[in-house]
Design an enzyme around this catalytic site. Structure first.
Site, PDB file in Angstrom:
ATOM      1  N   ASP A   1      24.150  28.633  65.683  1.00 54.60           N
ATOM      2  CA  ASP A   1      23.802  28.224  67.052  1.00 54.60           C
ATOM      3  C   ASP A   1      22.431  27.548  67.119  1.00 54.60           C
ATOM      4  O   ASP A   1      22.212  26.684  67.968  1.00 54.60           O
ATOM      5  CB  ASP A   1      23.823  29.432  68.006  1.00 54.60           C
ATOM      6  CG  ASP A   1      25.229  29.945  68.286  1.00 54.60           C
ATOM      7  OD1 ASP A   1      26.202  29.190  68.066  1.00 54.60           O
ATOM      8  OD2 ASP A   1      25.368  31.110  68.720  1.00 54.60           O
TER       9      ASP A   1
ATOM     10  N   ASP B   1      15.598  25.784  51.350  1.00 51.25           N
ATOM     11  CA  ASP B   1      16.452  26.903  50.943  1.00 51.25           C
ATOM     12  C   ASP B   1      15.992  28.199  51.617  1.00 51.25           C
ATOM     13  O   ASP B   1      14.996  28.205  52.360  1.00 51.25           O
ATOM     14  CB  ASP B   1      16.422  27.021  49.413  1.00 51.25           C
ATOM     15  CG  ASP B   1      17.751  27.493  48.860  1.00 51.25           C
ATOM     16  OD1 ASP B   1      18.509  28.147  49.611  1.00 51.25           O
ATOM     17  OD2 ASP B   1      18.029  27.233  47.673  1.00 51.25           O
TER      18      ASP B   1
END
Ligand SMILES: *[C@@H]1O[C@H](CO)[C@@H](O)[C@H](O)[C@H]1NC(C)=O
Ligand SMILES: *[C@@H]1O[C@H](CO)[C@@H](O)[C@H](O)[C@H]1NC(C)=O
Ligand SMILES: *[C@@H]1O[C@H](CO)[C@@H](O)[C@H](O)[C@H]1NC(C)=O
Ligand SMILES: *[C@@H]1O[C@H](CO)[C@@H](O)[C@H](O)[C@H]1NC(C)=O
Ligand SMILES: *[C@@H]1O[C@H](CO)[C@@H](O)[C@H](O)[C@H]1NC(C)=O
Ligand SMILES: *[C@@H]1O[C@H](CO)[C@@H](O)[C@H](O)[C@H]1NC(C)=O
Ligand SMILES: *[C@@H]1O[C@H](CO)[C@@H](O)[C@H](O)[C@H]1NC(C)=O
Ligand SMILES: *[C@@H]1O[C@H](CO)[C@@H](O)[C@H](O)[C@H]1NC(C)=O
Ligand SMILES: *[C@@H]1O[C@H](CO)[C@@H](O)[C@H](O)[C@H]1NC(C)=O
Length: 546
Positions: free
Chosen positions: A218, A154
């Site tokens: 990306d 997380d």
């Protein structure tokens, strides 16, 4: 250039398992199809314990979920104690897990499951337990020793540091985990929540600039197998009735913006399947499942498994729909059209079949007729379409008529068309406006307008990289010094060739400039780094330069 793009794609797909090389699109064999299983979070949040996991394992083995492919049991936050041990290791809360996690790992593994764990990349988890920052190697070694092979990392409590901005700090921390996991003796599946922290809140309400979100997207494919790209699905019991379906539609709405990133070994993750929630109708639950399967998204159920009804189990174990999810191409279905009521999606399947998924977002039962050209098929041909809910096959030609109750989804597998061309919406993933043929200053102009599911908003992309609207299939988008326009298609015309990049940029082969949403007009300009007006969603099946 399009041919080169295809070669690059083939190269990436050709990489096989390399021992000791882990966690990235560099090794798709680590997770060749999206994961299936259970996680406690959306249903139980911090109320997890050993009994919940042993009971869930036993129930999934007994009720057919394990046999259907749901073979992962993943812990979420709150399994640990509030402090690390003197030697630096995390400590399990033994009130919750009296036999310890290695014991529970043995328990679930002996019943045929794999075991996953949760940690956070910052210095505290979202629940306030110790995060992994500065302890990546210790935690990775301990997780491996404890029997985990899946890590959901997380992104709470990460802050800018040492001259790195927030996006760079996430990249630094997730990159560190990537290095550590690459070093481990057996591969660990790496689910990355980093993108969610840049996605902009409910219904994109706080999203003024997507650049950092795209930048994170990306790099996550290079670091791990999964991107938890947006917010959590609404957790059990804390929301008003209508917010549960809205939450599913919100995560669906984020997912469709990111199709270009998915490939075998790397999956966009729109969060859990919530199957036993009284605030959703059976049609809504089935839609959730069919849409996630159409995306080849993770199918990780958050529910009290022993109480699932026979109807819930029946849809969750639908073999034909699971096969769509687990299709070896792992393509994410993309939007053909969207008009506020009907969403139509499609993708290719590994055996040459074509998927057709249709969602009625409206509040009433309704009928629609889908022109098969919109799904990239040919008029005049007869196709066999299998309704994956009923298993019945029917012949279709030119179009298919679909009647659906409110919030229901139809899902068809169209057998072996002899001809398919990538077809669907081209839209700006920041403004969500659709590329439209005409009509601002005549039929040859290109504009960005609200998506209305009209033929001048449905585009086909040829193997040569030429792009034509269904409303005028003999015209192609052409780049010239002044901008873009539609002109008669000519395969030898370099100004009509376009290359699509994983960044979402659509570049002209001849000018090397980027396509832009300059609403109301479409235009061209110098390519920037993930600029909102230059990032587009294109139909699945188009070659992508990665
Ligand atoms: C374990 O968790 C479940 C789900 O929150 C709860 O219903 C049950 O009472 C708990 N059991 C124990 C022994 O704490
Ligand atoms: C373990 O969990 C229980 C139940 O949630 C909680 O009361 C207790 O404080 C926790 N123990 C530690 C050491 O964190
Ligand atoms: C810390 O101690 C625990 C319990 O003895 C052990 O399992 C763990 O591996 C140790 N951690 C490190 C980093 O040595
Ligand atoms: C967590 O990190 C922040 C900065 O990243 C720092 O200010 C804070 O002191 C850290 N907290 C702990 C408990 O280490
Ligand atoms: C990888 O392993 C080598 C040899 O065990 C070690 O020297 C190196 O520090 C490790 N790197 C990371 C990032 O864990
Ligand atoms: C919107 O984003 C800003 C900056 O990240 C943050 O401070 C604010 O709390 C957010 N507002 C909402 C409503 O999410
Ligand atoms: C979005 O943010 C980037 C920096 O990350 C900046 O270059 C760009 O100008 C911003 N765009 C808008 C429309 O604010
Ligand atoms: C649920 O609805 C009530 C009444 O409209 C509102 O006060 C409350 O904030 C809503 N709850 C959530 C979680 O949005
Ligand atoms: C359906 O009803 C909800 C709540 O009444 C409303 O917000 C929404 O706009 C309606 N959707 C459509 C497509 O009409």
């Amino acid at each position: 250039m399009v041919k080169i793009a295809k070669m690059l794609f083939a190269l990436v797909m050709g990489v096989s398992s390399v021992p000791g090389v882990s966690a990235s699109i560099g090794n798709p064999a680590i997770l060749p199809t999206p994961p299936m299983g259970f996680n406690n979070w959306a249903r139980f949040m911090c109320n997890l314990n050993e009994t919940l996991f042993t009971t869930t394992a036993d129930a999934m083995k007994a009720n057919g979920l394990l046999a259907a492919g749901y073979n992962r049991l993943n812990l979420d936050d709150c399994w640990m104690q509030y402090s690390r041990a003197a030697n630096g290791s995390l400590q399990t809360n033994t009130t919750l897990f009296p036999h310890g996690l290695p014991w529970l790992a043995d328990y679930v593994k002996s019943r045929g499951f794999k075991f996953g764990v949760y940690q956070d990349s910052g210095n505290l988890t979202c629940g306030g337990y110790p995060g992994s920052k500065g302890y990546e190697e210790t935690d990775a070694r301990d997780f491996e020793k404890m029997g985990f092979d899946y890590l959901k990392l997380d992104g709470c409590n990460v802050a800018e540091e040492q001259g790195r901005n927030l996006e760079q700090e996430y990249k630094y921390l997730y990159g560190k985990w990537h290095d550590v996991l690459t070093n481990s003796s057996s591969p660990m599946i790496f689910s990355q929540s980093a993108p969610a922290y840049f996605s902009g809140g409910p219904d994109f309400s706080n999203q003024t600039n997507n650049s950092d979100w795209y930048r994170v997207m990306d790099w996550v494919p290079k670091y791990g197998e999964l991107a938890r790209h947006s917010q959590d699905v609404a957790v059990y019991g804390l929301y008003n009735v209508s917010q549960y379906w809205e939450s599913i539609m919100t995560n669906y709405g984020y997912e469709v913006l990111l199709a270009r990133y998915q490939e075998p070994g790397f999956y966009n993750d729109p969060d859990f399947i919530i199957s036993d929630w009284p605030w959703l109708t059976l049609d809504e639950k089935k839609s959730h499942f069919a849409l996630w399967a159409s995306f080849s998204a993770p199918l990780i159920i958050s529910a009290y498994i022993p109480d699932l009804t026979s109807k819930e189990l029946a849809y969750l174990t639908n073999k034909d729909i699971i096969a769509i999810d687990q299709d070896p191409l792992a393509l994410q279905a993309t939007l053909v059209s969207q008009d506020g009521t009907w969403d139509v999606l499609t993708k290719n399947l590994a055996n040459g079949d074509r998927l057709l998924t249709v969602l009625n977002r409206g509040n009433h039962s309704a009928v629609t007729n889908v022109d098969l050209r919109r799904v990239g098929l040919r008029q005049g041909d007869t196709y066999q379409a299998k309704d994956l809910w009923t298993g019945n096959t029917k012949s279709i030609k030119n179009s298919i008529n679909i009647k659906l109750p409110s919030h229901a989804t139809a899902i068809y597998r169209v057998a072996e068309p002899s001809w398919i061309i990538p077809t669907g919406m081209i839209f700006n993933t920041a403004s969500k406006r659709c590329l439209t043929a005409g009509p601002a200053s005549g039929k040859t102009s290109l504009t960005f307008t609200n998506c209305k599911a009209t033929d001048n908003q449905v585009w086909s992309i040829s193997p040569e990289g030429q792009i034509s609207p269904l409303s005028a299939p003999k015209t192609c988008i052409m780049a010239d010094s002044g901008g873009v326009l539609l002109s008669s298609c000519d395969v030898d015309e370099e100004t009509q060739e376009w290359i699509y990049y994983r960044t979402g940029n659509l570049k002209s082969t001849s000018t090397e400039q980027c396509f832009m949403d300059l609403a109301p007009m479409a235009g061209m300009g110098t390519c920037g780094d993930e600029m909102d007006m230059q990032v587009f969603g294109l139909p699945s099946g188009v070659a992508i330069v990665r």
